[in-house]
Enzyme design. Structure first.
Site: not given
Length: 527
Positions: A265, A302
């Site tokens: 990620e 994020c």
């Protein structure tokens, strides 16, 4: 609190022989004890070979044992008590309340995966019974079940010292799948990592598991990470961090004689689309919530809303004015590390100096003395955004860009232009449904999670959650790092043809000893 600076390699605690590192309190600059010397290539090899030896015995254990092991890790983390929260607070500058919530999420996802293991659905038990009389050719007895990949390496994340770290979602889902795990601790919070690592090590011992089921290594730079990614015993990698770091691991994994999957990620600006009727009706309310989301956790999520898209006009003017007022009231707050603060300042400054960008509003100025970042909202036209690739770059921290479009067609053009994202948000009212319907296919191609009338910060750990997306949000768009489905990253299907019952995995044996709901000859059959 008894911290030793030691790595955990299987059942042993080992002091590294490499360069020593200390955690730094980002709010004060204080160097925290103890030192954490780096491991070596020999330490990597020892941990990897222990994991290889542990793999078959660990995956062969009853599912109930695996589930109880995950629950024991959760119990051990809770039992550390305030010492864990205090150390994590010192190492990250994150508020105590935030860390308490993150601990709850961490133990919650361990318990979720214990339930996932018990229900056995992840096995995908599928049976096509033999048809010996079928013409012109008989059919063999075919049975499918998922099996674990093998030893997994997990790289701890900087922004979640608990939930995406040593016992975080990658570790929990890999252990649930039946894979031994080696964690490379993040350099910013080694003490927190040691505390949690010992909680896992204790759970391994309690359940009599093979010692290579878990190891924890320390080390700065690329040496340890590259050695782990390229060791032949390793079969998959879980990573949360920068695009540069993720791509380096992907390159190393692909250059191996036998390439392995990397679930990285990496980068996302999480666009928020303000559709006309919703913006007209709720500009001020949406703006206030947006600034709260932007500044939450000093923007170090994020899923931080780093881009807002709307159609130019009075309603967007109201939104910008309200956002400017809201951000003006936000104080500066300490970021996770001096390096993250420095990168944020550079990124925000680059936007501020960009010829196509204006400043909508600023919060309290940043304070380098305590690595405290001030929030800022910028603005640009869609024409400028589409012409300037640098305006799409992620600025990790409390900075966002409001893009003004000429019309709905240009909103769609901006959406088409975007890279892959973890999330995309629609603010939509009843009169916006046609516009939203036209935009939705684009967002489905671009994002892993699409939400309406909310803010992307905050990721529920559940069965339906997807925390992933097309590149560069992740290196593998077919996966998620949060939620029950995360277990599938560390599994692969095997078909068993005409094997006697005694050789089959329990989940697909003829008597169905696990009591699973299974797919039999194309029909879902309950136990």
């Amino acid at each position: 609190m008894n911290l030793t600076g030691q790595m955990l390699i299987g059942s042993t605690a080992v002091l590294g022989a490499g360069a020593a590192q200390h955690a730094i309190n980002p709010a004060t600059g204080e160097r925290l004890e103890p030192a954490y010397p780096a491991g070596s290539a020999d330490d990597v090899s020892r941990a990897a070979e222990l994991a290889r030896a542990a793999f078959d015995p660990y995956r062969a254990l009853p599912l109930e044992t695996r589930a109880q092991f995950l629950e024991s890790i959760a119990e051990n983390i809770v039992a550390i008590g305030d010492a864990l929260i205090e150390r994590a607070h010192q190492e990250t500058g994150l508020p105590v309340a935030r860390l308490q919530g993150e601990r709850g999420r961490t133990v919650g996802q361990l318990r979720l995966f214990a339930r996932v293991v018990r229900d056995g659905y992840f096995l995908d038990a599928t049976i096509d019974p033999a048809q010996p009389e079928r013409q012109p050719l008989p059919r063999a007895d075919l049975r499918l079940a998922n099996v674990p990949l093998g030893p997994v390496v997990v790289f701890g994340a900087s922004n979640f010292p608990l939930a995406f770290s040593v016992a975080g979602g990658d570790t929990a889902s890999a252990l649930a799948a039946g894979c031994p795990v080696i964690v490379k601790a993040h350099n910013a919070h080694p003490g927190t990592s040691e505390l949690v690592g010992r909680a896992i090590q204790q759970a391994v011992a309690k359940h009599g598991l093979p010692e290579g089921t878990f190891s924890l290594l320390f080390g700065a730079g690329n040496e340890i990470g590259t050695a782990l990614a390229t060791h032949p015993a390793i079969t998959a990698i879980g990573f949360t961090g920068s695009r540069r770091g993720g791509l380096a691991l992907v390159a190393a994994a692909n250059a191996r004689p036998v390439p392995i999957p990397v679930y990285a990620e990496m980068s996302s600006i999480n666009p928020v689309f303000l559709l006309p009727a919703a913006l007209e009706a709720r500009a001020e309310t949406i703006a206030k919530g947006f600034v709260d989301s932007l500044s939450m956790g000093v923007g170090q999520f994020c899923t931080n809303p780093g881009l807002v898209i709307g159609i130019e006009g009075p309603a967007l003017d109201r939104f910008r004015k309200a956002a400017a007022e809201a951000v003006k009231a936000k104080g500066a707050a300490t970021m996770l590390t001096p390096g993250i603060f420095s990168a944020y300042e550079q990124g925000a400054d680059a936007l501020a100096r960009h010829a196509s960008v204006s400043t909508v509003g600023r919060g309290e100025p940043s304070n380098p003395a305590c690595n405290a970042a001030g929030a800022v909202v910028f603005g640009a036209s869609a024409d400028q955004f589409l012409a300037s690739h640098e305006l799409e770059a992620e600025v990790f921290g409390p900075a966002s860009l409001v893009v003004a479009c000429k019309d709905a067609a240009q909103v769609r053009a901006v959406a088409e232009h975007l890279e892959g994202q973890l999330t995309a948000t629609l603010f939509v009212d009843g009169a916006d449904l046609d516009d939203a319907r036209a935009l939705l296919p684009v967002l489905e191609r671009k994002a892993g999670r699409i939400l309406a009338n909310g803010y992307p910060t905050g990721v529920e750990v559940s069965h339906a959650m997807v925390h992933g997306g097309p590149f560069p949000a992740t290196s593998n768009p077919a996966s998620t790092s949060v939620g029950a489905t995360a277990i599938r990253r560390f599994l692969r299907p095997v078909c068993y043809q005409d094997l006697p019952d005694g050789l089959l995995p329990e989940g697909i044996q003829r008597g169905n000893p696990l009591g699973l709901t299974r797919m039999v000859d194309g029909t879902l059959v309950k136990a």
